[in-house]
Design an enzyme around this catalytic site. Structure first.
Site, mmCIF file in Angstrom:
data_model
loop_
_atom_site.group_PDB
_atom_site.id
_atom_site.type_symbol
_atom_site.label_atom_id
_atom_site.label_comp_id
_atom_site.label_asym_id
_atom_site.label_seq_id
_atom_site.Cartn_x
_atom_site.Cartn_y
_atom_site.Cartn_z
ATOM 1 N N ARG A 1 19.526 97.004 -14.930
ATOM 2 C CA ARG A 1 18.285 96.163 -14.510
ATOM 3 C C ARG A 1 17.269 96.809 -15.653
ATOM 4 O O ARG A 1 16.943 97.968 -15.998
ATOM 5 C CB ARG A 1 17.884 97.066 -13.311
ATOM 6 N N THR B 1 15.800 89.115 -19.034
ATOM 7 C CA THR B 1 16.057 90.647 -18.045
ATOM 8 C C THR B 1 17.599 90.630 -18.908
ATOM 9 O O THR B 1 18.195 90.091 -19.519
ATOM 10 C CB THR B 1 16.249 89.855 -16.780
HETATM 11 C C1 LIG Z 1 14.204 87.327 -12.873
HETATM 12 C C2 LIG Z 1 13.370 86.719 -13.770
HETATM 13 C C3 LIG Z 1 12.287 87.213 -14.379
HETATM 14 C C4 LIG Z 1 11.823 88.583 -14.122
HETATM 15 O O1 LIG Z 1 12.728 89.521 -13.942
HETATM 16 P P1 LIG Z 1 12.245 90.909 -13.075
HETATM 17 O O2 LIG Z 1 13.169 92.018 -13.618
HETATM 18 O O3 LIG Z 1 12.776 90.737 -11.543
HETATM 19 O O4 LIG Z 1 10.910 91.569 -13.102
HETATM 20 C C5 LIG Z 1 11.376 86.680 -15.153
HETATM 21 N N1 LIG Z 1 11.554 85.586 -15.364
HETATM 22 C C6 LIG Z 1 12.687 84.582 -14.953
HETATM 23 C C7 LIG Z 1 12.649 83.179 -15.286
HETATM 24 C C8 LIG Z 1 13.471 85.209 -13.969
HETATM 25 O O5 LIG Z 1 14.331 84.554 -13.270
#
Ligand SMILES: *Cc1c(COP(=O)(O)O)cnc(C)c1O
Length: 439
Positions: free
Chosen positions: A232, A223
């Site tokens: 985001r 992310t």
């Molecule tokens: C936060 C997270 C995601 C996904 O992120 P989103 O943008 O909320 O869909 C994927 N993998 C891990 C390990 C995360 O902590």
């Protein structure tokens, strides 16, 4: 925000209330951070108007010269920042990015092996109700019960028995270093590619305080809004041989038009993350986490795995007070302005809505310039609140202290113009994001 104020005061009021909430609370949710004003500005730009299905120089629409430039810049910066052969900066989120890697690497019905959600993994690593759990066969590994850490020998045994088609590493609630090199060895022995999900720790990786997933991983997913402190969104990095499959898994596989405003903001965040201040920031995030963890331990709270190597920690509430739940603890802390989240512990006997733990992290507080002294103060407050059974006068008194600390460390307008040490002492900096000016 004056245009919004005039045109739609109803929305403007809520945005303002959220800005105020952020400035008047201590943000300890480890997946959250405060993006810089340059990042926010790029997000709020006219790039949101443009359709640009495809990739730079290969679009389905006309008029893409400027968005081509911005996306190419974001790609080049991402490749440089992570030392990657290929980057796709279009994923709308981390979950979409993971699903796209699966689509690129596997046909439906093949087997992924990832960390159990109940042990700290992510729902996109094969949770039954997530698309990843419906389209693929899933095997989960977890932590050892005695150490609460990943055991590569155990994971290797499971991988050799189960023969996954993709090995997934990475977590949302694991306080220790992930041994990407060790995982890479297992993937090669099994003969499958490996995905390193660094959604939580990307900022620590580029800051040099967590081992790098390359060259061990075939795919790296992140992310951009957690420790990386950008907008985001999601990001996929991969070896050259997977480039075309990854790109077509994102478009047209999972997405239509990319969010060009987010991509511009990602480019800004990658640039910011290349600065020496960001390296300092990443180091300070870990140092603060170790201090917070050390102090909580000293005050008698047991942390999962006994501490932390990264930016987050999990308190086992049962060790001090058997009846205390994560749900209750998070509520009490929130009413004092200390924002955390309830979290399942490995082998938790409570439900995900109740839990026996809370999860704390230091990325957002460190962005505000807080240091070890503040971590000790906050550990003391957490300890007092949890021991008091949510006693109201105590919570009110601590809330006063929280507000004072927030005034002393406003959410910085642009953390890159001020080194952490300077932010700490800059009590008079004017900060448009923080209404509460220090008196
Ligand atoms: C936060 C997270 C995601 C996904 O992120 P989103 O943008 O909320 O869909 C994927 N993998 C891990 C390990 C995360 O902590």
């Amino acid at each position: 925000m004056s245009a919004l104020n005039k045109a739609d005061p109803q929305v403007a009021r809520i945005v303002e209330a959220e800005r105020r909430r952020q400035s008047e609370t201590l943000e300890l949710i480890p997946s959250e951070n405060h993006a810089s004003t340059p990042v926010l500005e790029a997000m709020g730009s006219v790039l949101t108007d443009k359709y640009a299905e495809g990739s730079p120089q290969k679009r389905w629409y006309s008029g893409c010269k400027n968005v081509d430039d911005i996306e190419q810049l974001a790609i080049d910066r991402a490749k440089k920042l992570f030392g990657a052969e290929h980057a796709n900066v279009q994923p709308h989120s981390g979950t979409t990015a993971n699903l796209a890697v699966y689509l690129a690497a596997l046909t439906p019905g093949r087997k992924i092996m990832g960390m159990d959600l109940a042990h700290g993994g992510h729902l996109s690593h094969g949770m039954a109700v997530n698309a990843s759990g419906q389209f693929y066969k899933v095997v989960h590994y977890g932590v050892r019960k005695d150490t609460e850490m990943l055991d590569l020998d155990q994971i290797r045994q499971l991988a050799l028995k189960e023969r996954p088609d993709l090995l997934v590493t990475g977590a949302s609630a694991y306080p220790r270093i992930v041994d990407f090199e060790g995982f890479g060895r297992i993937a090669r022995e099994v003969g499958c590619p490996m995905l390193a999900d660094i959604a939580h720790i990307a900022g620590l990786v580029v800051g040099g305080v967590h081992p790098h997933p390359f060259p061990h991983a075939d795919f790296v997913m992140s992310t951009t809004h957690k420790t990386l402190r950008g907008p985001r969104g999601g990001l996929i990095l991969c070896k050259k041989q997977w480039a075309r499959k990854v790109d077509s898994a994102i478009f047209p596989g999972y997405q239509g038009g990319p969010f060009m405003h987010s991509i511009a903001a990602k480019a800004v965040a990658f640039f910011e993350a290349m600065s020496p201040q960001f390296t300092e920031y990443a180091k300070m995030v870990v140092r603060n986490a170790k201090t917070l963890a050390g102090q909580l331990t000293e005050l008698g709270w047991r942390l999962v795995s006994g501490g932390t190597d990264n930016h987050l920690m999990l308190i086992d509430l049962r060790t001090r007070r058997e009846q205390l739940t994560g749900e209750k603890a998070a509520q009490w802390l929130a009413s004092a302005g200390i924002v955390t989240n309830k979290n399942l512990l490995p082998f938790d006997t409570r439900t995900p809505g109740v839990t026996s733990g809370i999860r704390l992290g230091t990325p957002a507080l460190t962005t505000r310039g807080m240091g070890e002294q503040e971590m000790k103060t906050i550990a003391g407050w957490i300890d007092q609140i949890l021991k008091s059974d949510g006693e109201q006068t105590l919570i009110s008194k601590i809330h006063e202290g929280v507000l004072e600390l927030c005034r002393e460390f406003p959410v910085p307008d642009n953390p890159y113009q001020t080194a952490p040490e300077e932010i700490r002492h800059a009590r008079n900096i004017s900060n448009p994001r923080c209404k509460l000016q220090p008196g």
